[in-house]
Design a protein around this motif. Structure first.
Motif, PDB file in Angstrom:
ATOM      1  N   GLU A 130      53.818   7.407  -3.797  1.00 54.39           N
ATOM      2  CA  GLU A 130      55.161   7.754  -3.308  1.00 54.39           C
ATOM      3  C   GLU A 130      55.605   9.067  -3.949  1.00 54.39           C
ATOM      4  N   PRO A 131      54.994  10.188  -3.561  1.00 53.33           N
ATOM      5  CA  PRO A 131      55.253  11.435  -4.290  1.00 53.33           C
ATOM      6  C   PRO A 131      56.720  11.860  -4.324  1.00 53.33           C
ATOM      7  N   ARG A 132      57.463  11.623  -3.256  1.00 51.83           N
ATOM      8  CA  ARG A 132      58.857  12.090  -3.227  1.00 51.83           C
ATOM      9  C   ARG A 132      59.716  11.393  -4.274  1.00 51.83           C
ATOM     10  N   GLN A 133      59.350  10.178  -4.632  1.00 48.80           N
ATOM     11  CA  GLN A 133      60.133   9.448  -5.620  1.00 48.80           C
ATOM     12  C   GLN A 133      59.903   9.945  -7.047  1.00 48.80           C
ATOM     13  N   LEU A 135      59.349  13.398  -7.826  1.00 48.73           N
ATOM     14  CA  LEU A 135      59.495  14.858  -7.916  1.00 48.73           C
ATOM     15  C   LEU A 135      60.344  15.290  -9.104  1.00 48.73           C
ATOM     16  N   HIS A 136      61.218  14.420  -9.575  1.00 47.41           N
ATOM     17  CA  HIS A 136      62.112  14.774 -10.691  1.00 47.41           C
ATOM     18  C   HIS A 136      61.824  13.921 -11.929  1.00 47.41           C
ATOM     19  N   ALA A 146      53.323  15.096  -8.435  1.00 45.12           N
ATOM     20  CA  ALA A 146      54.043  14.638  -7.246  1.00 45.12           C
ATOM     21  C   ALA A 146      54.306  15.791  -6.289  1.00 45.12           C
ATOM     22  N   ASP A 147      54.651  16.946  -6.815  1.00 44.60           N
ATOM     23  CA  ASP A 147      54.901  18.107  -5.964  1.00 44.60           C
ATOM     24  C   ASP A 147      53.636  18.524  -5.223  1.00 44.60           C
ATOM     25  N   ARG A 150      52.759  15.732  -2.537  1.00 41.15           N
ATOM     26  CA  ARG A 150      53.677  15.809  -1.396  1.00 41.15           C
ATOM     27  C   ARG A 150      53.280  16.926  -0.442  1.00 41.15           C
ATOM     28  N   ARG A 151      52.937  18.057  -0.970  1.00 41.83           N
ATOM     29  CA  ARG A 151      52.570  19.196  -0.117  1.00 41.83           C
ATOM     30  C   ARG A 151      51.237  18.946   0.586  1.00 41.83           C
TER      31      ARG A 151
END
Length: 370
Positions: A130-133, A135-136, A146-147, A150-151
């Protein structure tokens, strides 16, 4: 004493004269595997520096001082010829991240930071699914991974994404195995190390990335074709074992236990000089194995080109993939003699690279314990 004495000199298209010690020379690479670079490479360097700063994977002063000389972008720009610029940038960032992760693994192992390491591994597994979860995430390595993921997931779709994740989860687990080996002082046998290295080098993840480079996902029947797999395995084993060959002095200085040469010394009773020769022999055999498999892959591509649009697309994709498998040899070879990552003789402390900052790692340790 220098790690490897003597050298031969070669001129590369984008650099000064490069020295290759005789013990590391592979004449067939220099003669028959021309060096190629993606035309986006100069812009890639600039973007990589910005990304490393933004993701806090290296302190800004170290980015400015070392990033270009580490040549991480050169390595990837020679692998994935034909990739869209955005994809190449994502792959380059993943490659830079991988080196930063490897450095963290080393320092966490040396200092016994088990809680931090476990926290990091959990984050990486989560970011892969779940890369978007993530990102921070507070750990820069998790957020940076994660970044990248996601890309990369934006190019070919769900089935390719699931396969990439399926291939990368074992990479994280293999790094964890190495961490436990180092804490217990366990040197893997040669056979166990070969299998472990195919995971820690992420063989199949890098091969997966050949498909978005060609802008088309290959069906399973082609990916599992013996010739295709043999060619892929040869290029990746070469890359992993040539890295072992070139990094052996660095890893001996840092008390590393995971290197084909170290396993040969520890379990087969070889001297250092004999181990170097044996790793070199295996590296050279990989080139011969690839050249044999490459012929069969190109014949497969010809058979796929059956006059239909789909047949032509599949044939072109296979040709692109095997072309870039070939490019791994020259790119990996010259990278190891251009990059400052392996110049242990120039470091103030041979046990820790100058581009690694222990203070930043200690700060991350506190985050991991919260």
């Amino acid at each position: 004493m220098p790690a490897y004495s003597g050298s031969t000199s070669q001129t590369q298209p984008h650099t000064q004269v490069v020295s290759v010690p005789p013990a590391l020379t592979v004449p067939v690479i220099e003669a028959d595997f021309p060096r190629r670079l993606h035309p986006y490479w100069p812009k890639l360097q600039e973007k990589s520096r910005s990304w490393l700063r933004e993701m806090r994977l290296m302190p800004p002063d170290k980015v400015e001082r070392y990033a270009d000389s580490l040549c991480y972008t050169d390595l990837v720009a020679g692998y994935y010829i034909g990739a869209p610029d955005e994809l190449l940038t994502a792959i380059a960032d993943l490659s830079s991240w991988f080196f930063a992760w490897d450095d963290r693994h080393d320092r966490d192992s040396v200092h016994g930071r088990a809680a931090q390491w476990r926290w990091l591994c959990r984050g990486l597994h989560g970011a892969l699914d779940e890369p978007r979860q993530y990102l921070h995430h507070r750990d820069p390595l998790v957020a940076g991974f994660a970044d990248c993921v996601r890309r990369l997931y934006g190019f070919l779709g769900p089935s390719w994404n699931a396969r990439f994740a399926r291939h990368f989860h074992p990479v994280i687990e293999a790094y964890d195995q190495e961490f436990r080996n180092r804490r217990s002082g366990t040197v893997p046998t040669v056979e166990a190390y070969v299998e472990l290295r195919r995971l820690t080098f992420a063989h199949w993840a890098w091969i997966d990335l050949l498909e978005p480079t060609a802008r088309h996902e290959l069906p399973r029947v082609i990916r599992k074709h013996p010739a295709y797999r043999d060619a892929a395995l040869a290029t990746q084993d070469f890359s992993a074992w040539y890295n072992d060959l070139c990094s052996l002095p660095k890893e001996l200085a840092g008390d590393e236990l995971h290197n084909l040469g170290i396993s040969l010394i520890h379990h087969e009773g070889l001297t250092l000089e004999q181990a170097v020769r044996e790793v070199h022999r295996r590296v050279t055999q990989c080139v011969a194995d690839f050249l044999e498999a490459e012929k069969e892959v190109l014949l497969l591509a010809d058979q796929l080109s059956d006059g239909t649009a789909e047949g032509k697309k599949l044939a072109d994709t296979v040709k692109s993939c095997v072309f870039n498998m070939r490019n791994w040899f020259s790119s990996v070879y010259w990278f190891h003699h251009e990059s400052g990552r392996y110049r242990v003789d120039s470091w103030d402390d041979r046990s820790i690279p100058p581009y690694v900052t222990e203070a930043a790692l200690a700060e991350n340790e506190l985050v991991g314990e919260e």
